[in-house]
Motif scaffolding. Structure first.
Motif, mmCIF file in Angstrom:
data_model
loop_
_atom_site.group_PDB
_atom_site.id
_atom_site.type_symbol
_atom_site.label_atom_id
_atom_site.label_comp_id
_atom_site.label_asym_id
_atom_site.label_seq_id
_atom_site.Cartn_x
_atom_site.Cartn_y
_atom_site.Cartn_z
ATOM 1 N N SER A 128 0.841 -1.193 0.000
ATOM 2 C CA SER A 128 0.000 0.000 0.000
ATOM 3 C C SER A 128 0.872 1.238 0.000
ATOM 4 O O SER A 128 1.875 1.301 0.715
ATOM 5 C CB SER A 128 -0.902 -0.003 1.235
ATOM 6 O OG SER A 128 -1.554 1.247 1.362
ATOM 7 N N PRO A 129 0.527 2.266 -0.809
ATOM 8 C CA PRO A 129 1.343 3.479 -0.833
ATOM 9 C C PRO A 129 1.199 4.334 0.414
ATOM 10 O O PRO A 129 1.942 5.282 0.598
ATOM 11 C CB PRO A 129 0.819 4.223 -2.065
ATOM 12 C CG PRO A 129 -0.592 3.750 -2.214
ATOM 13 C CD PRO A 129 -0.575 2.316 -1.762
ATOM 14 N N ALA A 130 0.244 4.041 1.285
ATOM 15 C CA ALA A 130 0.043 4.805 2.523
ATOM 16 C C ALA A 130 0.418 3.935 3.720
ATOM 17 O O ALA A 130 -0.059 2.815 3.860
ATOM 18 C CB ALA A 130 -1.399 5.269 2.647
ATOM 19 N N THR A 131 1.280 4.444 4.580
ATOM 20 C CA THR A 131 1.762 3.700 5.732
ATOM 21 C C THR A 131 1.693 4.584 6.962
ATOM 22 O O THR A 131 1.991 5.769 6.900
ATOM 23 C CB THR A 131 3.222 3.243 5.513
ATOM 24 O OG1 THR A 131 3.315 2.526 4.287
ATOM 25 C CG2 THR A 131 3.692 2.351 6.649
ATOM 26 N N MET A 132 1.324 4.000 8.099
ATOM 27 C CA MET A 132 1.260 4.738 9.348
ATOM 28 C C MET A 132 2.603 4.654 10.066
ATOM 29 O O MET A 132 3.217 3.592 10.153
ATOM 30 C CB MET A 132 0.159 4.190 10.260
ATOM 31 C CG MET A 132 -1.231 4.262 9.666
ATOM 32 S SD MET A 132 -1.743 5.952 9.286
ATOM 33 C CE MET A 132 -1.838 6.629 10.942
ATOM 34 N N LEU A 133 3.041 5.805 10.584
ATOM 35 C CA LEU A 133 4.267 5.876 11.371
ATOM 36 C C LEU A 133 3.910 6.477 12.722
ATOM 37 O O LEU A 133 3.411 7.598 12.796
ATOM 38 C CB LEU A 133 5.316 6.724 10.649
ATOM 39 C CG LEU A 133 6.759 6.694 11.163
ATOM 40 C CD1 LEU A 133 7.712 7.136 10.061
ATOM 41 C CD2 LEU A 133 6.949 7.581 12.384
ATOM 42 N N ASP A 134 4.153 5.714 13.796
ATOM 43 C CA ASP A 134 3.749 6.135 15.135
ATOM 44 C C ASP A 134 4.921 6.734 15.903
ATOM 45 O O ASP A 134 6.037 6.195 15.899
ATOM 46 C CB ASP A 134 3.187 4.943 15.924
ATOM 47 C CG ASP A 134 1.920 4.379 15.303
ATOM 48 O OD1 ASP A 134 1.143 5.182 14.751
ATOM 49 O OD2 ASP A 134 1.720 3.151 15.357
ATOM 50 N N LEU A 135 4.652 7.861 16.579
ATOM 51 C CA LEU A 135 5.597 8.470 17.494
ATOM 52 C C LEU A 135 4.941 8.534 18.864
ATOM 53 O O LEU A 135 3.750 8.859 18.973
ATOM 54 C CB LEU A 135 5.972 9.884 17.057
ATOM 55 C CG LEU A 135 6.600 10.076 15.676
ATOM 56 C CD1 LEU A 135 6.839 11.564 15.411
ATOM 57 C CD2 LEU A 135 7.904 9.314 15.555
#
Length: 512
Positions: A128-135
């Motif tokens: 998928s071209p959209a990825t979640m990045l968590d901080l």
């Protein structure tokens, strides 16, 4: 061609965060003073970041301490155990940090830090071209905070303006300073022209850009400048030394205060460039007011930007202490028993400068008015800036109906100029009290560090009966209609959160 709509789209979200301090109504259950003793490092980042596959993208985020104590041993985490940062994002942690976490040095109360990480994603292969990045942040024995950034990968590319950071300044009254300004186009498409917005938020600082291609906007107090110069993909734009970005502190600016200034950049379309060139070709003089040459044509569109969040940066201008003699203004409820009366009490500033606005970072220097109502007043309405209590850190959190207290705290939110007043209205019914209990009230001004004259800080607040009534007396009961459930440091924390969130959440949008 009008720029008012463009000003509004750029400026309003930024200003709204700082003005959120005026939204004082908060749920009573959220105003537990014990919660203010918790330690927490907040983290705020952009909601979405668009990255061109194969190209590096710098992502800025903010950490801040909105507790009232020094925070030690805080840790910043990248991803989680169950959801690590995707390997194909090409994530590089901030300098000095490990791949999955960063141990943070001590945070002072109210301190804010900006940090960056970089992304350089490979072309997705079926992913998928959209990825979640968590901080997220964590503190031993304290609270945690987290945010998620949606990373969108693209092969099409586009314009992607990034504002360079501007360091905070310290200036005396009447002084000016040049502000280093750069904007980079890290995208792979050029823009034909650049718009620059300079917006002081709380007053106290003025942009000095007396050029023919700059227009002031009276509604927001900022300036929009248009530069008919292309900024190629991968290029960086800077103002030359001969025409710097300059700010000035007026000779009567109140202090001490750190005045926020926002600077934003936006790419403009060919239509804007052609219209601007045609209208300015015959202009004379050193200053050009674009609205005077405008037509009723449709508002021009600015070039779409892959990541509008980083088109804006801000800095503060620290102004030293000045004097402002705040004098109490009292009054009297007038009428017979059973009548309803209104008074307006507060402060008058005798100068020589204005008072500082409400501080955004901490309660230090907060200007407020303490009101003790006279006995015999049943309050039915109070000013929305006033709360029951004796000080901003001593609010009646347990307020119930009916409210029987006489003490109120009224917050001064904006600067009060020399010779001006800031008054707070109270409306109430005049009721009977037991003989001998008709005690006068008072108005007390707490002028902060600016007010060194204490002789006029108090004024009387009384009841002047014009007739009627005697005997056993009535209790002061009822629920003030203007009662605000909240108080003190809670309001400052809420304002700080909103102010910081406004910086990092889609501040620049497409003008229709």
């Amino acid at each position: 061609m009008r720029l008012r709509a463009l000003f509004r789209r750029l400026a309003v979200p930024a200003v709204a965060g700082s003005l959120a301090l005026t939204g004082l109504a908060m749920p009573a259950e959220a105003a537990d003073p014990d919660e203010l003793e918790l330690s927490i490092i907040g983290v705020l980042g952009p909601e979405t970041v668009t990255v061109i596959n194969g190209q590096s993208k710098t992502v800025k985020f903010d950490l801040f301490n909105f507790s009232n104590r020094v925070v030690k041993n805080a840790v910043l985490h990248f991803g989680t155990a169950g959801k690590p940062v995707a390997a194909d994002l090409g994530f590089t942690a901030p300098a000095g940090c490990q791949a999955t976490k960063c141990e943070l040095a001590d945070f002072k109360p109210g301190e804010q830090r900006s940090m960056t990480f970089t992304l350089k994603p490979a072309a997705p292969a079926g992913a998928s071209p959209a990825t979640m990045l968590d901080l997220s942040t964590s503190i031993p024995g304290g609270e945690s905070d987290e945010t998620s950034i949606t990373v969108v990968r693209t092969t099409k590319g586009g314009v992607d303006l990034e504002m360079g950071d501007i360091k905070d300044l310290k200036l005396g009254r009447g002084q000016t300073a040049d502000v280093p300004f750069t904007v980079s186009n890290v995208g792979n498409q050029a823009i034909e022209a650049l718009g620059l917005l300079v917006l002081p938020v709380a007053g106290g600082v003025e942009p000095v850009l007396k050029y023919r291609n700059c227009q002031a906007d009276p509604e927001f107090g900022g300036l929009m400048c248009v530069f008919n110069e292309p900024v190629a993909g991968g290029g960086t734009f800077a103002l030359p030394e001969s025409s710097p970005l300059r700010i000035k502190v007026p000779a009567d600016a109140p202090g001490p205060y750190d005045y926020p200034v926002f600077v934003a950049a936006v790419g403009l379309t060919d239509k804007f460039v052609l219209d601007f060139a045609a209208k300015s070709a015959a202009a004379k003089g050193a200053e050009l007011k674009l609205e005077a040459l405008s037509t009723a044509a449709e508002e021009p569109k600015e070039a779409e930007d892959l990541n509008p969040d980083d088109n804006l940066t801000d800095f503060t201008v620290s102004v030293p202490k000045s004097s402002a003699d705040s004098a109490a203004v009292g009054g009297a409820f007038t009428g017979a028993i059973g009548d309803t009366s209104t008074v307006k009490v507060g402060l008058r500033n005798h100068g020589p400068t204005g008072t500082v606005p409400m501080p955004l970072m901490s309660p230090e220097g907060l200007l407020y008015v303490q009101v003790r109502l006279p006995a015999g007043i049943l309050v039915s309405e109070a000013d929305g800036r006033c709360m029951p209590g004796t000080s901003p850190t001593d609010i009646d959190y347990g307020t119930t109906v009916p409210f029987t207290g006489r003490d109120w705290v009224c917050l001064v939110l904006e600067s009060v100029g020399k010779g001006e007043q800031d008054l707070f209205g109270f409306t109430g019914e005049i009721v009977e009290v037991d003989e001998g209990e008709q005690k006068a009230g008072r108005v007390t001004v707490h002028g902060g560090v600016q007010d060194s004259k204490s002789g006029n800080d108090k004024a009387a607040l009384t009841v002047e009966l014009t007739g009627g009534g005697s005997g056993g007396g009535l209790p002061i009961t009822g629920a003030p209609a203007g009662l605000v459930a909240g108080g003190g440091a809670v309001l400052l924390v809420a304002g700080l959160l909103a102010y910081r969130m406004a910086r990092r959440r889609r501040i620049v949008t497409v003008v229709e």
